[in-house]
Design a protein around this motif. Sequence first.
Motif, PDB file in Angstrom:
ATOM      1  N   VAL A  67       0.822  -0.760  -0.244  1.00  0.00           N
ATOM      2  CA  VAL A  67       0.326   0.224  -0.290  1.00  0.00           C
ATOM      3  C   VAL A  67       0.855   0.781   0.227  1.00  0.00           C
ATOM      4  O   VAL A  67       0.805   2.299  -0.605  1.00  0.00           O
ATOM      5  N   LYS A  68       1.846   1.534   0.728  1.00  0.00           N
ATOM      6  CA  LYS A  68       2.351   2.576   0.795  1.00  0.00           C
ATOM      7  C   LYS A  68       3.770   2.658   0.278  1.00  0.00           C
ATOM      8  O   LYS A  68       4.029   3.340  -0.672  1.00  0.00           O
ATOM      9  N   LEU A  69       4.570   1.556  -0.363  1.00  0.00           N
ATOM     10  CA  LEU A  69       6.121   1.753  -0.207  1.00  0.00           C
ATOM     11  C   LEU A  69       6.186   1.470  -2.176  1.00  0.00           C
ATOM     12  O   LEU A  69       6.846   1.898  -2.036  1.00  0.00           O
ATOM     13  N   ARG A  70       5.609   0.290  -2.695  1.00  0.00           N
ATOM     14  CA  ARG A  70       5.709  -0.223  -3.802  1.00  0.00           C
ATOM     15  C   ARG A  70       5.102   1.256  -4.324  1.00  0.00           C
ATOM     16  O   ARG A  70       6.008   1.419  -5.661  1.00  0.00           O
ATOM     17  N   PRO A  71       3.364   1.628  -4.727  1.00  0.00           N
ATOM     18  CA  PRO A  71       3.520   2.740  -5.024  1.00  0.00           C
ATOM     19  C   PRO A  71       4.415   3.700  -5.294  1.00  0.00           C
ATOM     20  O   PRO A  71       4.190   4.682  -5.928  1.00  0.00           O
ATOM     21  N   LYS A  72       5.148   4.287  -4.324  1.00  0.00           N
ATOM     22  CA  LYS A  72       5.712   5.747  -3.905  1.00  0.00           C
ATOM     23  C   LYS A  72       7.162   5.146  -4.683  1.00  0.00           C
ATOM     24  O   LYS A  72       7.910   6.144  -5.766  1.00  0.00           O
ATOM     25  N   ILE A  73       7.662   3.736  -4.645  1.00  0.00           N
ATOM     26  CA  ILE A  73       9.001   3.855  -6.028  1.00  0.00           C
ATOM     27  C   ILE A  73       8.211   3.923  -7.047  1.00  0.00           C
ATOM     28  O   ILE A  73       8.749   4.080  -7.877  1.00  0.00           O
ATOM     29  N   LEU A  74       7.362   3.403  -7.441  1.00  0.00           N
ATOM     30  CA  LEU A  74       7.058   3.269  -8.769  1.00  0.00           C
ATOM     31  C   LEU A  74       6.390   4.918  -9.137  1.00  0.00           C
ATOM     32  O   LEU A  74       7.201   4.700 -10.382  1.00  0.00           O
ATOM     33  N   GLU A  75       5.935   5.437  -8.825  1.00  0.00           N
ATOM     34  CA  GLU A  75       5.768   6.644  -8.678  1.00  0.00           C
ATOM     35  C   GLU A  75       7.606   7.587  -8.761  1.00  0.00           C
ATOM     36  O   GLU A  75       7.551   8.038  -9.785  1.00  0.00           O
ATOM     37  N   ARG A  76       8.911   7.510  -8.023  1.00  0.00           N
ATOM     38  CA  ARG A  76       9.995   7.809  -7.816  1.00  0.00           C
ATOM     39  C   ARG A  76      10.283   7.439  -9.172  1.00  0.00           C
ATOM     40  O   ARG A  76      11.351   8.341 -10.157  1.00  0.00           O
ATOM     41  N   ASP A  77      10.822   6.111  -9.701  1.00  0.00           N
ATOM     42  CA  ASP A  77      10.818   5.867 -11.056  1.00  0.00           C
ATOM     43  C   ASP A  77       9.918   6.548 -12.532  1.00  0.00           C
ATOM     44  O   ASP A  77       9.620   5.651 -13.558  1.00  0.00           O
ATOM     45  N   CYS A  79       7.199   4.961 -13.326  1.00  0.00           N
ATOM     46  CA  CYS A  79       6.300   3.739 -13.561  1.00  0.00           C
ATOM     47  C   CYS A  79       6.587   3.312 -15.084  1.00  0.00           C
ATOM     48  O   CYS A  79       6.090   3.323 -15.756  1.00  0.00           O
ATOM     49  N   HIS A  80       7.948   2.889 -15.189  1.00  0.00           N
ATOM     50  CA  HIS A  80       8.374   1.944 -16.443  1.00  0.00           C
ATOM     51  C   HIS A  80      10.050   1.785 -16.064  1.00  0.00           C
ATOM     52  O   HIS A  80      10.770   2.133 -14.525  1.00  0.00           O
ATOM     53  N   CYS A  81      10.070   0.535 -16.796  1.00  0.00           N
ATOM     54  CA  CYS A  81      11.156  -0.119 -15.695  1.00  0.00           C
ATOM     55  C   CYS A  81      12.555   0.632 -16.613  1.00  0.00           C
ATOM     56  O   CYS A  81      12.613   1.329 -17.303  1.00  0.00           O
ATOM     57  N   VAL A  82      13.583   1.411 -14.856  1.00  0.00           N
ATOM     58  CA  VAL A  82      14.134   1.951 -15.264  1.00  0.00           C
ATOM     59  C   VAL A  82      16.037   1.407 -16.006  1.00  0.00           C
ATOM     60  O   VAL A  82      16.129   1.701 -16.923  1.00  0.00           O
ATOM     61  N   ARG A  83      16.060   0.277 -15.306  1.00  0.00           N
ATOM     62  CA  ARG A  83      16.717  -0.909 -16.553  1.00  0.00           C
ATOM     63  C   ARG A  83      16.503  -0.779 -17.984  1.00  0.00           C
ATOM     64  O   ARG A  83      17.556  -0.918 -19.046  1.00  0.00           O
ATOM     65  N   CYS A  84      15.534  -0.813 -18.683  1.00  0.00           N
ATOM     66  CA  CYS A  84      15.090  -0.959 -19.783  1.00  0.00           C
ATOM     67  C   CYS A  84      16.122   0.928 -20.370  1.00  0.00           C
ATOM     68  O   CYS A  84      15.911   0.730 -22.034  1.00  0.00           O
ATOM     69  N   ARG A  85      15.340   1.187 -19.894  1.00  0.00           N
ATOM     70  CA  ARG A  85      14.879   3.006 -20.397  1.00  0.00           C
ATOM     71  C   ARG A  85      16.747   3.426 -20.387  1.00  0.00           C
ATOM     72  O   ARG A  85      17.172   3.791 -21.790  1.00  0.00           O
ATOM     73  N   ILE A  86      17.856   3.207 -18.819  1.00  0.00           N
ATOM     74  CA  ILE A  86      18.654   3.320 -19.438  1.00  0.00           C
ATOM     75  C   ILE A  86      19.801   2.811 -20.189  1.00  0.00           C
ATOM     76  O   ILE A  86      20.631   2.665 -21.216  1.00  0.00           O
ATOM     77  N   GLU A 143      14.513  13.640  -5.937  1.00  0.00           N
ATOM     78  CA  GLU A 143      13.278  13.832  -5.026  1.00  0.00           C
ATOM     79  C   GLU A 143      12.241  13.787  -6.737  1.00  0.00           C
ATOM     80  O   GLU A 143      12.473  13.107  -7.669  1.00  0.00           O
ATOM     81  N   ILE A 144      10.288  13.524  -6.327  1.00  0.00           N
ATOM     82  CA  ILE A 144      10.130  12.498  -7.469  1.00  0.00           C
ATOM     83  C   ILE A 144       9.806  13.801  -8.764  1.00  0.00           C
ATOM     84  O   ILE A 144       9.450  14.826  -8.450  1.00  0.00           O
ATOM     85  N   THR A 145      10.095  13.429 -10.135  1.00  0.00           N
ATOM     86  CA  THR A 145      10.396  14.166 -11.199  1.00  0.00           C
ATOM     87  C   THR A 145       9.424  13.745 -12.176  1.00  0.00           C
ATOM     88  O   THR A 145       9.469  12.335 -12.056  1.00  0.00           O
ATOM     89  N   SER A 146       8.819  14.290 -12.551  1.00  0.00           N
ATOM     90  CA  SER A 146       7.987  13.590 -13.567  1.00  0.00           C
ATOM     91  C   SER A 146       8.155  13.789 -14.534  1.00  0.00           C
ATOM     92  O   SER A 146       8.933  14.623 -15.164  1.00  0.00           O
ATOM     93  N   PHE A 147       8.279  12.400 -15.538  1.00  0.00           N
ATOM     94  CA  PHE A 147       8.987  12.295 -16.931  1.00  0.00           C
ATOM     95  C   PHE A 147       8.357  12.577 -17.875  1.00  0.00           C
ATOM     96  O   PHE A 147       6.804  12.376 -18.574  1.00  0.00           O
ATOM     97  N   SER A 148       8.893  13.073 -18.586  1.00  0.00           N
ATOM     98  CA  SER A 148       8.339  13.628 -19.689  1.00  0.00           C
ATOM     99  C   SER A 148       9.084  13.187 -21.197  1.00  0.00           C
ATOM    100  O   SER A 148      10.080  13.613 -21.325  1.00  0.00           O
ATOM    101  N   LEU A 149       8.167  13.650 -21.970  1.00  0.00           N
ATOM    102  CA  LEU A 149       8.348  12.890 -23.683  1.00  0.00           C
ATOM    103  C   LEU A 149       9.269  13.989 -24.704  1.00  0.00           C
ATOM    104  O   LEU A 149       8.098  14.693 -24.023  1.00  0.00           O
TER     105      LEU A 149
END
Length: 149
Positions: A67-77, A79-86, A143-149
């Motif tokens: 409820v708390k930690l997983r959604p926070k990490i997904l939002e921080r990253d 909501c996409h695969c960091v490994r595939c992006r990098i 900090e949490i920043t939004s990712f834009s294309l």
Amino acid sequence: MLLKWRCISEKRIYLWMNLIRHCWKCNMNKFCQKCHKLKNRCECSKQKRALTDSQESHPSRTYFWRVKLRPKILERDDCHCVRCRIKFNILKTDDLQVHHICSWRDYPHLAYDESNLITVCADCNKTLGNRNELDFEYTIPDEITSFSL
């Protein structure tokens, strides 16, 4: 191929036999291997598989994680695969999982540490395994920043 029927009952028998053959092919996987009843009616398929000790104690089974930690990490990253992006320059947003950089079995004190968690897809999570390291360069955002294309 056009078949000629001697009588109407012969045609019915032919159609009935084809129907049985077709239904048998469709329903082959619907029967339980143990009790030979339909899977939706047998008691065998309703039994839940017992969890192993490691599955039982996994941090992802806790309320805090789900409820708390997983959604926070997904939002921080974002909501996409960091490994595939990098590593592959691909934005993959389906089948996401939160991965422990340092395995929770080897480092239980880091199980809920946000700096030890990263969002990856299921394929990347299997590839990374529990090696206690990443195969790409990654710095945790401050900090949490939004990712834009």
